[in-house]
Each structure stands twice: as C-alpha cells, then as structure tokens.
Design an enzyme around this catalytic site. Sequence first.
Site, PDB file in Angstrom:
ATOM      1  CG  ASP A  94      -1.811   1.263   1.303  1.00  0.00           C
ATOM      2  OD1 ASP A  94      -2.839   1.140   0.537  1.00  0.00           O
ATOM      3  OD2 ASP A  94      -1.525   2.234   2.061  1.00  0.00           O
ATOM      4  CE1 TYR A 109       1.047   7.659   2.740  1.00  0.00           C
ATOM      5  CE2 TYR A 109       1.082   5.647   1.788  1.00  0.00           C
ATOM      6  CZ  TYR A 109       0.402   6.677   2.673  1.00  0.00           C
ATOM      7  OH  TYR A 109      -0.930   6.204   2.916  1.00  0.00           O
ATOM      8  CE  LYS A 168      -3.525   4.700   0.445  1.00  0.00           C
ATOM      9  NZ  LYS A 168      -2.289   4.559   0.486  1.00  0.00           N
ATOM     10  CG  HIS A 189      -4.071   9.899  -0.064  1.00  0.00           C
ATOM     11  ND1 HIS A 189      -2.856   9.847  -0.075  1.00  0.00           N
ATOM     12  CD2 HIS A 189      -4.469   9.418   1.236  1.00  0.00           C
ATOM     13  CE1 HIS A 189      -2.342   9.175   1.054  1.00  0.00           C
ATOM     14  NE2 HIS A 189      -3.110   9.043   1.846  1.00  0.00           N
TER      15      HIS A 189
END
Length: 318
Positions: A45, A50, A79, A112
């Site tokens: 994931d 990130y 996302k 997201h």
Amino acid sequence: MSDQYLTLNRTNDKMPIVGFGCWKVEENTEEIVYTAIKNGYRLIDGAAVYDNEVGVGRGINRAIKEGIVRREDLFVVSKLWNNYHNKAHVRPAIEKTLEDMNLDYIDLYIVHFPVPLQYVDPAVQYPGPWKINGEVALEKSPMHELWPEMEKLVDAGLTRNIGISNFNCQLIMDLLTYAKYKPATLQIELHPYLQQEALVKWAQEQGIQVTAYSSFGPNSYFVFSEDVKSVPTLFDHDVIKSIAAKHNKTPAQVLLRWSIERKVAVLPKSMNEERIKSNFDVFSFKLDEKDLQAIKKLDQNLRFNSLFTYGINIPLFD
Ligand code: NAD
C-alpha cells in the site's frame, strides 16, 4: 485460504486481507518492501504523497526479478494526491506513479482524500503541498468530474481497480449515483478507539470492501501532536494485552486479527523484520465472543488522522 482475501466488485480480483503499509518507510525503502514480500506480503500500500514510490517500485521489481513472486501475484496500491484532482491532472498523476515505480499498471488507485487542493506542477514541487504561502488553497475540482477520470484509468489499463479513502457516507452515497465503476474499496482509519461500525457495515453492504489504516491506533500520530501523546497506546492497553496473553499472541496480532474478523483488510507498517513477520502471522488464531465484546467497549470515536493533526482547519469527517 479464502479468509486471506477480499473479493472486489466488478473485477472479482482477490485483494489480500493483510498488506504492507508504506507511509513513513523513508529509509531503505527498497530493502523493506522487498523484505515484506519475501515474508509473504502480497499487497503493497503506497501513495504519491509518501514520497517513496521509487524505492517501493525497486523493492517490488527486485522480488519479481529474483523469482520470489510474479507481478500478477502482487496487489500494488497507490493513491492520487490532493493537488491532482483536476480532470487534466489525474492521468499524468498515475503515469508519474507508474514511472516512479517502474510498473506498467497497478491493482488499485485510490482518491487519497476528498480535498481538491490547488495544482502545483510536479516539476516545481512533488508531491504537492497542503498549503501554499501558509494557506490551504482549494481548487474547484468536484468529485463528479474527478471520478470519471479515475474510471478512464481503468479503461486505459493503468489500474485494475479504483477506490476511495477518507470519504464519509454522504459523499459515497452521492458518488454511487453517478459512478460507472463503483469504488472497489474504502480505506479509512480504524482501530479499537475508532471502530466506525455503522460505516464499515454500510460500505460493505454497498459492495465496497473496507481497508483499515493505522490499525495500531495513535502510534503514527505521536509526532504530530502533544494531545495524542497522552493517549495510552493500544499495545499497552490492559484489555488488548490480556487477550494477547490468552491466545499466546502479541497485542499487534490481536489488533490486526480484530479487523480481519470484520472482513476488513489491514496494512501494518513496520521497518523491523521480526515485526514485519509477526504482523503477517494472524491467520492461526481466532478471537472469541468475549474478546470481541471487550474490544467493542474500547470505542471512543477517537480519530488521529483528522486534518487538524496537520494544522488544517477543515472538519473533514464532521
Ligand atoms: P500502523 O498503525 O500500521 O503502525 C504504527 C506504528 O506501530 C509503526 O510505525 C511501527 O513503528 C509500530 N509497529 C508496527 N508493528 C509493530 C509491532 N508488531 N509491535 C509494536 N509496534 C509495531 O501504521 P500506519 O502507517 O499509521 O498505518 C498503516 C498503513 O496504512 C500506512 O503505512 C499506509 O500505507 C496506510 N495509511 C493510509 C492513510 C490514508 O489516508 N489512506 C493514512 C494513514 C495510513
């Protein structure tokens, strides 16, 4: 085996119920993701925000190259970040993710947050910021225009499934009125302090599989807020500890098992191989009714990943 997957609507893809979470996997990302795959994880994931998709992709490709898995054995998630909600920016956003990860497609692409932020050219800043000149700048990119762009990504073969995260019931209900492809999954904060039983049940009734994030509760959020630091960790909570002792398991395993028994997927994140291994070892025991009743009592509707956590004054979940 069937308890290790959730079946997604439309594609009937089997989504692993335990995945590896990549938020804050900032160092040795390639090695950590590779280690997770080596230890049995098949769902990875990730997210553009990130800021580690290059490393995540390297870990995935290394595991494939070494013959540990084939691409089709993996379920790769990313996302769409908030600055790319405009119709013109959705496809370039997934293309950047695919290029960073060196993959031809992903298995699930998720909106997201339902927060359309002003576009910032990735060449200037990537991933885009929450704030510009100290202010949150929203953009007029409504969900009814964004979602058809997500659907086009499926038609173009860039992602097999599309999903949502941090959406509430009202927005999902609206989305379902115009979606050609309904969301395959809803990813939300879920742990014993925030059980959201009604939302989980309702989403599942709509054919939307639910994924829990931050299954361990407050730990990821200690760095953001003094208030959160005063919340007892779930790892040290007497109720969780005594259930763990009874089953000869760790508190982390109990917290993950609690979700998967609700048919909710989990995404434990760790940088430590022993924990990476033990967080995956959640299929060899079952919580009993007494355990479930005790955990039910821990619900406090206590949310850690609200936007206030990041100094953003939007009551997104109210
Ligand atoms: P988490 O709840 O899985 O873990 C919190 C912390 O617990 C970790 O940093 C780790 O240090 C520690 N930990 C892990 N295993 C442990 C163990 N066995 N014993 C003791 N401590 C342990 O972390 P998270 O990152 O908040 O959530 C998991 C994943 O969910 C993320 O990595 C990300 O992929 C996803 N996520 C999504 C959203 C979203 O908005 N959609 C938000 C947050 C997280």
